[in-house]
Design a protein around this motif. Structure first.
Motif, PDB file in Angstrom:
ATOM      1  N   LYS A 125      61.996  42.810  47.741  1.00  0.00           N
ATOM      2  CA  LYS A 125      60.625  43.272  47.983  1.00  0.00           C
ATOM      3  C   LYS A 125      59.613  42.164  47.725  1.00  0.00           C
ATOM      4  O   LYS A 125      58.661  41.979  48.506  1.00  0.00           O
ATOM      5  CB  LYS A 125      60.325  44.472  47.091  1.00  0.00           C
ATOM      6  CG  LYS A 125      58.930  45.062  47.281  1.00  0.00           C
ATOM      7  CD  LYS A 125      58.721  46.273  46.400  1.00  0.00           C
ATOM      8  CE  LYS A 125      57.317  46.838  46.584  1.00  0.00           C
ATOM      9  NZ  LYS A 125      57.100  48.037  45.715  1.00  0.00           N
ATOM     10  N   ALA A 126      59.804  41.412  46.640  1.00  0.00           N
ATOM     11  CA  ALA A 126      58.833  40.378  46.257  1.00  0.00           C
ATOM     12  C   ALA A 126      58.859  39.182  47.196  1.00  0.00           C
ATOM     13  O   ALA A 126      57.817  38.566  47.457  1.00  0.00           O
ATOM     14  CB  ALA A 126      59.085  39.933  44.819  1.00  0.00           C
ATOM     15  N   TYR A 127      60.053  38.833  47.739  1.00  0.00           N
ATOM     16  CA  TYR A 127      60.183  37.595  48.515  1.00  0.00           C
ATOM     17  C   TYR A 127      60.715  37.825  49.924  1.00  0.00           C
ATOM     18  O   TYR A 127      61.112  36.878  50.600  1.00  0.00           O
ATOM     19  CB  TYR A 127      61.072  36.602  47.753  1.00  0.00           C
ATOM     20  CG  TYR A 127      60.492  36.235  46.410  1.00  0.00           C
ATOM     21  CD1 TYR A 127      59.402  35.372  46.322  1.00  0.00           C
ATOM     22  CD2 TYR A 127      60.999  36.787  45.240  1.00  0.00           C
ATOM     23  CE1 TYR A 127      58.855  35.047  45.094  1.00  0.00           C
ATOM     24  CE2 TYR A 127      60.444  36.466  44.000  1.00  0.00           C
ATOM     25  CZ  TYR A 127      59.378  35.602  43.943  1.00  0.00           C
ATOM     26  OH  TYR A 127      58.820  35.293  42.722  1.00  0.00           O
ATOM     27  N   ASN A 128      60.716  39.079  50.361  1.00  0.00           N
ATOM     28  CA  ASN A 128      61.074  39.414  51.748  1.00  0.00           C
ATOM     29  C   ASN A 128      62.427  38.826  52.133  1.00  0.00           C
ATOM     30  O   ASN A 128      62.574  38.181  53.178  1.00  0.00           O
ATOM     31  CB  ASN A 128      59.978  38.930  52.710  1.00  0.00           C
ATOM     32  CG  ASN A 128      60.114  39.554  54.086  1.00  0.00           C
ATOM     33  OD1 ASN A 128      60.623  40.671  54.232  1.00  0.00           O
ATOM     34  ND2 ASN A 128      59.679  38.834  55.108  1.00  0.00           N
ATOM     35  N   VAL A 129      63.415  39.022  51.278  1.00  0.00           N
ATOM     36  CA  VAL A 129      64.758  38.515  51.551  1.00  0.00           C
ATOM     37  C   VAL A 129      65.400  39.366  52.650  1.00  0.00           C
ATOM     38  O   VAL A 129      65.559  40.573  52.497  1.00  0.00           O
ATOM     39  CB  VAL A 129      65.634  38.547  50.280  1.00  0.00           C
ATOM     40  CG1 VAL A 129      67.040  38.064  50.591  1.00  0.00           C
ATOM     41  CG2 VAL A 129      65.007  37.696  49.187  1.00  0.00           C
ATOM     42  N   SER A 130      65.752  38.727  53.751  1.00  0.00           N
ATOM     43  CA  SER A 130      66.343  39.451  54.878  1.00  0.00           C
ATOM     44  C   SER A 130      67.755  38.983  55.199  1.00  0.00           C
ATOM     45  O   SER A 130      68.398  39.513  56.101  1.00  0.00           O
ATOM     46  CB  SER A 130      65.464  39.296  56.129  1.00  0.00           C
ATOM     47  OG  SER A 130      65.301  37.925  56.468  1.00  0.00           O
ATOM     48  N   HIS A 131      68.246  37.960  54.477  1.00  0.00           N
ATOM     49  CA  HIS A 131      69.595  37.438  54.701  1.00  0.00           C
ATOM     50  C   HIS A 131      70.604  38.251  53.896  1.00  0.00           C
ATOM     51  O   HIS A 131      70.300  38.800  52.835  1.00  0.00           O
ATOM     52  CB  HIS A 131      69.682  35.970  54.270  1.00  0.00           C
ATOM     53  CG  HIS A 131      68.735  35.070  55.012  1.00  0.00           C
ATOM     54  ND1 HIS A 131      68.962  34.680  56.307  1.00  0.00           N
ATOM     55  CD2 HIS A 131      67.580  34.496  54.650  1.00  0.00           C
ATOM     56  CE1 HIS A 131      67.980  33.895  56.711  1.00  0.00           C
ATOM     57  NE2 HIS A 131      67.121  33.762  55.712  1.00  0.00           N
TER      58      HIS A 131
END
Length: 339
Positions: A89-95
């Motif tokens: 949520k904080a760093y938009n991790v999509s991997h």
């Protein structure tokens, strides 16, 4: 690419409990602790597909999720899920990625193992995402995840000990934390290592339950709890002075007083078995000692008179208590890549 992140576990000498809200906000807390060569280690592998895999070596447990799926808290590896949910949520991790976790001590050991895992996972993400985070910021993030994201009761010392490493005198004033590294002479550290016996007394403690009771007593203004916590803070300050001035016998006697004070924090900190083990160690030549952590079980340590280490060790083993070899370490959170 494989990223590993490792943090040390800790022994808490004095002041534990004064780092717990609402005491530290109202009266200010201090803790004296040191890290040892027992570790929480996390391995993070980026994946090409859109999945999240979490594996705990210690629990022989494995979970798998879609990368955009919220990881529900259901009692299975919730601490890891909390970090993953927060970081995505904080760093938009999509991997996609795989996490493998190993801890040299189980939860409830009294060595800060749960918080160490949290710090190690944050550290792995910090390395992977190239985040410019200081040890203070890593420790505070781990604290926020544990206490607010997951609602786990507890203090602040474990996260900061794991992130910084070494012998530290840590001050807690409201939401502000100051870590003061102690530059002890090598002679003092080596002698302390020799005379301090680490022992596993069995079982484990439910730190959240014990601390919930302590928090309730603090919030209600229980006079004995507040006086005992005030005294624990004074003793932590005295312990720091004893180590810095090479007065190791004084340090051992202060541990004894700190344990007597700690037992008055709230119910559940000691048990008849722990009391019997402690008295056996003192009869064999221990100047003092205490449970390392909230209490109730896990690891204890005992400070020996100069020539009584082996007598104490034998007395403990006769009681069925397992002594553990260890060394102090100055290294806190460290991460590296394996290619």
């Amino acid at each position: 690419m494989l990223i590993r992140s490792r943090v040390p576990l800790r022994i808490s000498f004095g002041g534990g409990g004064t780092d717990v809200s609402p005491y530290c906000e109202r009266r200010g807390g201090v803790v004296m602790n040191a890290t040892i060569d027992r570790y929480a280690t996390v391995s993070l592998s980026p994946l090409v597909d859109k999945t999240i895999e979490i594996e705990s070596i210690d629990y022989d447990a494995a979970l798998k999720y879609d990368v955009d799926q919220f990881l529900a808290y259901d009692g299975h590896l919730d601490l890891i899920k909390g970090v993953v949910n927060f970081m995505r949520k904080a760093y938009n991790v999509s991997h996609g990625f795989r996490l493998r976790i190993h801890n040299d001590a189980p939860p409830g050991s009294g060595l800060g193992s749960s918080s160490a895992v949290c710090v190690a996972v944050v550290g792995a993400f910090r390395h992977w995402l190239n985040l410019p985070m200081t040890p203070y910021e890593v420790a505070e993030m781990a604290y926020q995840i544990e206490r607010h994201e997951l609602g786990i009761k507890g203090g602040r010392q474990d996260q900061y000990a794991a992130a910084f490493g070494g012998f530290n005198f840590i001050e807690f004033n409201g939401t502000k934390t100051i870590v003061n590294p102690l530059r002890l002479r090598n002679d003092v550290v080596c002698e302390l290592n020799h005379r301090l016996i680490l022992a596993y007394v069995g079982g484990s403690h439910d730190s959240s339950k014990i601390l919930s009771s302590q928090i309730k007593d603090m919030a209600s203004g229980n006079e004995e709890t507040l006086k005992s916590l005030d005294r624990a803070k004074e003793l932590a300050i005295a312990m720091k002075a004893a180590l810095l001035t090479d007065n190791l016998d004084d340090f051992g006697l202060l541990l004894d007083e700190a344990w007597e004070s700690k037992k008055r924090f709230t119910a559940g900190i000691t048990t008849p078995k722990i009391d019997a083990i402690y008295e056996k160690a003192k009869s064999a030549g221990a100047l003092g000692g205490k449970v390392s952590g909230a209490g109730g079980g896990g690891f204890m340590f005992f400070f020996a008179k100069p020539d009584k280490r082996y007598a104490i060790t034998k007395a403990l083993q006769d009681e069925g208590v397992q002594t553990v070899n260890y060394s102090f370490t100055d290294m806190g959170l460290y991460s590296w890549e394996v290619r």
